[in-house]
Enzyme design. Sequence first.
Site, PDB file in Angstrom:
ATOM      1  N   ASP A 246       0.842  -1.197   0.000  1.00 60.90           N
ATOM      2  CA  ASP A 246       0.000   0.000   0.000  1.00 60.90           C
ATOM      3  C   ASP A 246       0.877   1.248   0.000  1.00 60.90           C
ATOM      4  O   ASP A 246       2.106   1.161   0.015  1.00 60.90           O
ATOM      5  CB  ASP A 246      -1.040  -0.010   1.123  1.00 60.90           C
ATOM      6  CG  ASP A 246      -0.460  -0.369   2.461  1.00 60.90           C
ATOM      7  OD1 ASP A 246      -1.048  -1.224   3.140  1.00 60.90           O
ATOM      8  OD2 ASP A 246       0.584   0.195   2.822  1.00 60.90           O
ATOM      9  N   LYS A 268      -4.927   2.426   0.191  1.00 62.49           N
ATOM     10  CA  LYS A 268      -4.982   2.824   1.597  1.00 62.49           C
ATOM     11  C   LYS A 268      -4.220   4.096   1.892  1.00 62.49           C
ATOM     12  O   LYS A 268      -3.086   4.110   2.321  1.00 62.49           O
ATOM     13  CB  LYS A 268      -4.479   1.712   2.534  1.00 62.49           C
ATOM     14  CG  LYS A 268      -5.426   0.557   2.591  1.00 62.49           C
ATOM     15  CD  LYS A 268      -5.340  -0.150   3.925  1.00 62.49           C
ATOM     16  CE  LYS A 268      -6.262  -1.332   3.936  1.00 62.49           C
ATOM     17  NZ  LYS A 268      -6.107  -2.205   2.806  1.00 62.49           N
ATOM     18  N   MET A 381      -2.344   8.373  12.811  1.00 65.49           N
ATOM     19  CA  MET A 381      -3.491   8.855  12.028  1.00 65.49           C
ATOM     20  C   MET A 381      -4.255   9.928  12.795  1.00 65.49           C
ATOM     21  O   MET A 381      -5.488   9.947  12.794  1.00 65.49           O
ATOM     22  CB  MET A 381      -4.424   7.680  11.681  1.00 65.49           C
ATOM     23  CG  MET A 381      -3.758   6.645  10.795  1.00 65.49           C
ATOM     24  SD  MET A 381      -4.712   5.147  10.609  1.00 65.49           S
ATOM     25  CE  MET A 381      -4.288   4.263  12.096  1.00 65.49           C
TER      26      MET A 381
HETATM   27  C1  LIG Z   1      -2.390   2.804   9.007  1.00 62.38           C
HETATM   28  S1  LIG Z   1      -1.229   3.397  10.156  1.00 62.38           S
HETATM   29  C2  LIG Z   1       0.021   2.225   9.950  1.00 62.38           C
HETATM   30  C3  LIG Z   1       0.978   2.167  11.087  1.00 62.38           C
HETATM   31  C4  LIG Z   1       2.095   1.182  10.855  1.00 62.38           C
HETATM   32  N1  LIG Z   1       1.601  -0.165  10.807  1.00 62.38           N
HETATM   33  C5  LIG Z   1       3.197   1.306  11.915  1.00 62.38           C
HETATM   34  O1  LIG Z   1       3.425   0.351  12.674  1.00 62.38           O
HETATM   35  O2  LIG Z   1       3.860   2.331  11.910  1.00 62.38           O
HETATM   36  C6  LIG Z   1      -0.635   4.804   9.355  1.00 62.38           C
HETATM   37  C7  LIG Z   1      -0.150   5.894  10.281  1.00 62.38           C
HETATM   38  O3  LIG Z   1       1.110   5.565  10.841  1.00 62.38           O
HETATM   39  C8  LIG Z   1       1.858   6.739  11.045  1.00 62.38           C
HETATM   40  N2  LIG Z   1       3.065   6.659  10.206  1.00 62.38           N
HETATM   41  C9  LIG Z   1       3.462   5.623   9.460  1.00 62.38           C
HETATM   42  N3  LIG Z   1       4.639   5.885   8.858  1.00 62.38           N
HETATM   43  C10 LIG Z   1       4.999   7.119   9.255  1.00 62.38           C
HETATM   44  C11 LIG Z   1       6.099   7.958   8.971  1.00 62.38           C
HETATM   45  N4  LIG Z   1       7.100   7.569   8.176  1.00 62.38           N
HETATM   46  N5  LIG Z   1       6.138   9.181   9.557  1.00 62.38           N
HETATM   47  C12 LIG Z   1       5.161   9.582  10.364  1.00 62.38           C
HETATM   48  N6  LIG Z   1       4.082   8.838  10.660  1.00 62.38           N
HETATM   49  C13 LIG Z   1       4.002   7.617  10.119  1.00 62.38           C
HETATM   50  C14 LIG Z   1       0.975   7.908  10.602  1.00 62.38           C
HETATM   51  O4  LIG Z   1       0.269   8.374  11.725  1.00 62.38           O
HETATM   52  C15 LIG Z   1       0.064   7.218   9.620  1.00 62.38           C
HETATM   53  O5  LIG Z   1      -1.144   7.938   9.435  1.00 62.38           O
END
Ligand SMILES: C[S@@+](CC[C@H](N)C(=O)[O-])C[C@H]1O[C@@H](n2cnc3c(N)ncnc32)[C@H](O)[C@@H]1O
Length: 479
Positions: A246, A268, A381
Amino acid sequence: MQYLPIFTKLENKPVVVIGGGEVALRKCRALLKAKAQLTVVALHFHPDFYQFDSAQVTLLEAEFNPTQLTGAMLVIAATDNEDVNQAVFAAAEAQHIFVNVVDDQPRCSFIFPSIVDRSPVTIAISSAGTAPVLARRLREKLETLIPQHIGPLAELVGTFRDKVKARFSNLADRRQFWEQVFDSTVVSDVQRGDQVAATQQLEALLDAQPEPQGEVYIVGAGPGDPELLTLKALQLMQQADVVVYDYLVSDEIMELVRRDAELICVGKRMGDHSVAQEDTNNLLVKLAQQGKKVCRIKGGDPFIYGRGGEEVQELARHQVRYQIVPGITAAAGCSAYAGIPLTHRDHAQAIQFVTGHCKKDGQDLDWQSLAKPNQTLAVYMGVVKSPYIQAQLLAHGRGADTPVAIVENGTRANQRVVSTRLNELASTIEAHQIQSPALLIIGEVAALHKELAWFGNTAQTASFAQALTTVSHADTSVA
Ligand SMILES: C[S@@+](CC[C@H](N)C(=O)[O-])C[C@H]1O[C@@H](n2cnc3c(N)ncnc32)[C@H](O)[C@@H]1O
């Protein structure tokens, strides 16, 4: 890519070298390893030239003349005369012959890479002429990493290629067979030098005619910096027939999946659920049932707000084999690269991971507990719902001046960190036009960003210069 790496078969092919000194001699030796048919043109020759086999090397004592290049596949200019080198380059270009003027990158239409030789396995490394010492260092690293028995192993499996082709007409089945071979004792037999046992084992594997079995790898790819991938994640990304991904997975990480794997994007982004979760679950089951190795790659960790749980439940229901590879979650990656310890004996004794984006029928969060002091909240998020998060935390007693760090594109080259206070969280997000993905770190520890980021591991992103830009962004904070 400035130069396309290709491997050419030079055996008995005409190659012309202009120059009779030591540099030309070194180039001739390299070309003779590939059994090229050499013509060397020079007015004077280093004595060692006369040691070469005259059937393989013709020495032409003459001035350079463009007609000497006619019919050549490659030309090397290795003289110390700039005018001659330029004349060779121009003549070769005019005749569309690949040319290398030694140590003169603009006059090279091909280059000699650094080589790790485990024949028949050969690894070529090039910096496109920009940093030969760096390329040499990489070669040294690879020399120590790649075992010597890789060459004999490649030779042995090469003798089985036709048999395997005859047994498995389908490419995916053949690939699966070879994966099985490289995970088997064939490798350790070759390593021990026991070719007989290795050959017998290969034959036994071939006779066993394994049923192609599908499998799904649920792989956490971390927050974006490809160097945060685990070794296991990388291995499975390289093995997969199909990669289901995704948008959260960074482009640099997608560059590392197997070149010929089929890529399926299941979308997504916030508010843009291109493929419904149920459809993704069904897709994984269907692909595995077709006997494919499927890498379901997810940003961060698959089991932290990654819906990995739902996908694994579906696989288990259909008795599909799977492996789960944890990844560095955004809270761990963003906090480290922003210089914010999530816990600290003086500031935070607990950490809670929360999401600002619940299922429509989901329960609201326990604001009473989340608003307690001396703890850290990592809000995933949370950008869109930031006004609500801010209002609830304040209403439940969290201090208005509680430090907050907003980390956008954490761990990536374009990471941005903005510092603020809880009572200005939503307005700061709006003023700085924070984009997804972004993580909110709320709590006393967020104030440490300013103290620690300057010397800390924000420099782990692409370059220190970029890191400084990142930190200077952070200094646009309103705190
Ligand atoms: C659907 S969730 C997935 C989280 C992921 N499984 C994790 O363990 O980081 C998506 C959210 O994770 C956070 N996120 C993921 N990657 C990020 C990054 N590189 N920088 C900042 N926030 C991040 C943000 O809040 C984003 O909206």
